[in-house]
Design an enzyme around this catalytic site. Structure first.
Site, PDB file in Angstrom:
ATOM      1  CE1 TYR A  36     -43.690  54.290  52.182  1.00  0.00           C
ATOM      2  CE2 TYR A  36     -41.856  55.475  51.192  1.00  0.00           C
ATOM      3  CZ  TYR A  36     -43.029  55.475  51.919  1.00  0.00           C
ATOM      4  OH  TYR A  36     -43.541  56.664  52.387  1.00  0.00           O
ATOM      5  CE  LYS A 150     -40.313  55.556  54.510  1.00  0.00           C
ATOM      6  NZ  LYS A 150     -41.165  56.726  54.503  1.00  0.00           N
ATOM      7  CD  GLU A 182     -46.369  60.488  60.668  1.00  0.00           C
ATOM      8  OE1 GLU A 182     -45.148  60.500  60.470  1.00  0.00           O
ATOM      9  OE2 GLU A 182     -47.067  59.463  60.570  1.00  0.00           O
ATOM     10  CG  LEU A 206     -42.264  56.441  59.356  1.00  0.00           C
ATOM     11  CD1 LEU A 206     -42.820  55.065  58.999  1.00  0.00           C
ATOM     12  CD2 LEU A 206     -41.690  57.107  58.127  1.00  0.00           C
TER      13      LEU A 206
HETATM   14  N1  PDD Z   1     -41.470  59.975  53.805  1.00  0.00           N
HETATM   15  N2  PDD Z   1     -43.716  60.497  58.340  1.00  0.00           N
HETATM   16  C1  PDD Z   1     -44.198  60.074  57.163  1.00  0.00           C
HETATM   17  C2  PDD Z   1     -45.646  59.748  57.057  1.00  0.00           C
HETATM   18  C3  PDD Z   1     -43.330  59.964  56.057  1.00  0.00           C
HETATM   19  O1  PDD Z   1     -43.806  59.524  54.878  1.00  0.00           O
HETATM   20  C4  PDD Z   1     -41.955  60.314  56.207  1.00  0.00           C
HETATM   21  C5  PDD Z   1     -40.972  60.234  55.072  1.00  0.00           C
HETATM   22  C6  PDD Z   1     -41.508  60.746  57.458  1.00  0.00           C
HETATM   23  C7  PDD Z   1     -40.057  61.103  57.707  1.00  0.00           C
HETATM   24  O2  PDD Z   1     -39.253  59.951  57.813  1.00  0.00           O
HETATM   25  P1  PDD Z   1     -37.706  59.968  57.425  1.00  0.00           P
HETATM   26  O3  PDD Z   1     -37.079  61.047  58.224  1.00  0.00           O
HETATM   27  O4  PDD Z   1     -37.224  58.620  57.805  1.00  0.00           O
HETATM   28  O5  PDD Z   1     -37.650  60.232  55.932  1.00  0.00           O
HETATM   29  C8  PDD Z   1     -42.409  60.810  58.509  1.00  0.00           C
HETATM   30  C9  PDD Z   1     -40.607  59.713  52.683  1.00  0.00           C
HETATM   31  C10 PDD Z   1     -39.485  60.663  52.506  1.00  0.00           C
HETATM   32  C11 PDD Z   1     -41.460  59.523  51.428  1.00  0.00           C
HETATM   33  O6  PDD Z   1     -42.497  58.881  51.567  1.00  0.00           O
HETATM   34  O7  PDD Z   1     -41.079  59.981  50.347  1.00  0.00           O
END
Ligand code: PDD
Length: 288
Positions: A36, A150, A182, A206
Site C-alpha cells: 500500500y 510497505k 523507526e 520503511l
Molecule cells: N505510515 N515507517 C512506517 C512503518 C510507516 O508505516 C510509515 C508511514 C512511515 C513514514 O513513511 P512516509 O513518510 O512515507 O509516510 C515510516 C503511513 C502513514 C500509514 O501506514 O498510515
C-alpha cells in the site's frame, strides 16, 4: 467532498466507499498479501507523487506482484480520485493485493491484482501536539526482516502502536539489536550534539517519503544531518526526537519512556525544520 460520502476506486470503477467490496477470497483478506501507499494531498495536488509511485513499484517488485499500472495511469487515477472527492487537502490510500484465488500459500497462476484507492480527510496534527510535543515509549522491534516493503501485513505494527497507546504514549519507537529502527508507523530523527541524525535506509525500516524530504531540507539549508545508526543510549540522551510520516509530517517527541526529552519542549531544530517543511508545502500550494 462533493458527495455526502467519499468516493473510492476499485478495479476499474469509481464508487461510493460504502459500496466498495472485495470477495473474501481476496489474498489481501486471507493472507495480508499486498502492499500500500498513503499519499498526502495539499490543495488538490498529490505531494511527492513520483516518490510514492517509485516506492509502490519497489514494494510490488519485492513481493512479486505485477504492477497493474504505469506511472501515468496511476497518476490519472489518483488525480481523478482527488477531483471526485472535492480537491483541497486529503490523504489518499492506495492498496494492491495479489487478487482472488482459492486459499493456498503458493502464488496463484492466474489471479489479477486487486486495486483499491480511497481518500480520507487530511487531519492536521492538533495544535496542542505541536505546541507541547507527544509522548513515545521504546519497544522491542518484533517485525520481520523486510521492513522496507510497505506491506499491508501490519499486525506487528498494530500490536506495537496499541501497546504504546495503552502505556499513554502516541507512538512506539522501536529498537532492534540495541539500535533505533523507526516508529510503529513513522520514521525517527534525533538531535545529538546539535546534529540531526536518522537511521540509514535498509531492510530494517520503511524508506519514508517524509524522512527523505527532511534529509533533503537539512542539506538544502545547511543544517548538520547524518544518516547513521542510533544506539539506544544515544536515543536516550538526545536533546530532540522527531517522528515523521505523510499524515503527521514532523512531530516533536517531548517525553520518552516517561522522561523529558531535552528541556521537555519541542526543540529549536524542530522549529527550524517544521518551518522549512511548511514553506515547502506552501510553495506547492501556490503552484498553478
Ligand atoms: N505510515 N515507517 C512506517 C512503518 C510507516 O508505516 C510509515 C508511514 C512511515 C513514514 O513513511 P512516509 O513518510 O512515507 O509516510 C515510516 C503511513 C502513514 C500509514 O501506514 O498510515
Amino acid at each position: 467532498m462533493l458527495h455526502d460520502q467519499p468516493i473510492a476506486y476499485l478495479n476499474g470503477r469509481f464508487l461510493p466507499l460504502a459500496e466498495a467490496c472485495v470477495p473474501v477470497l481476496d489474498r489481501g483478506f486471507i493472507f495480508g498479501d499486498g502492499v500500500y501507499e498513503v499519499i498526502p494531498v495539499y490543495a488538490g495536488k498529490p505531494f511527492r507523487l513520483a516518490h510514492h509511485l517509485q516506492r509502490l513499484a519497489n514494494s510490488l517488485a519485492a513481493v512479486r506482484i505485477d504492477d497493474p499500472h504505469q506511472a501515468d495511469e496511476w497518476t490519472a487515477l489518483i488525480d481523478e480520485l482527488i477531483r471526485r472527492n472535492g480537491g483541497g487537502d486529503q490523504s489518499v490510500y492506495l492498496q494492491v493485493t495479489r487478487g482472488i484465488a482459492p486459499r493456498d500459500h503458493r502464488f496463484p497462476e492466474d489471479s489479477r491484482p486487486t486495486v483499491f484507492l480511497m481518500s480520507n480527510p487530511f487531519r492536521p496534527v492538533p495544535e496542542a501536539e505541536l505546541r507541547d510535543g507527544v509522548t513515545a515509549v521504546t519497544l522491542n522491534d518484533i517485525r520481520w526482516e523486510h521492513c522496507h516493503i510497505k506491506s499491508i501485513s501490519l499486525l506487528p505494527n498494530i500490536l506495537l502502536r496499541q501497546q504504546a497507546i495503552e502505556q499513554g504514549a502516541a507512538e512506539a519507537i522501536l529498537l532492534r539489536h540495541g539500535q533505533v529502527t523507526e516508529g510503529a508507523a513513522s520514521n525517527v530523527f534525533i538531535v545529538s550534539d546539535g546534529v540531526i541524525v536518522t537511521p540509514p535506509k535498509g531492510d530494517c525500516l520503511l524508506p519514508g517519503i517524509t524522512r527523505d524530504l527532511v534529509v533533503e531540507l537539512a542539506m538544502e539549508h545547511a543544517l548538520p544531518c547524518e544518516e547513521r545508526a542510533i544506539p539506544e543510549a544515544e536515543l536516550r540522551r538526545a536533546t530532540e526526537i522527531w517522528l515523521t510520516s505523510s499524515t503527521k509530517e514532523i512531530l516533536p517527541v517531548t517525553r520518552l519512556d516517561g522522561i523529558a526529552v531535552g528541556d521537555g519542549q519541542p526543540g529549536p531544530l524542530w522549529q527550524t525544520m517544521i518551518g522549512h517543511y511548511r514553506r515547502f508545502v506552501d510553495a506547492l500550494r501556490q503552484e498553478a
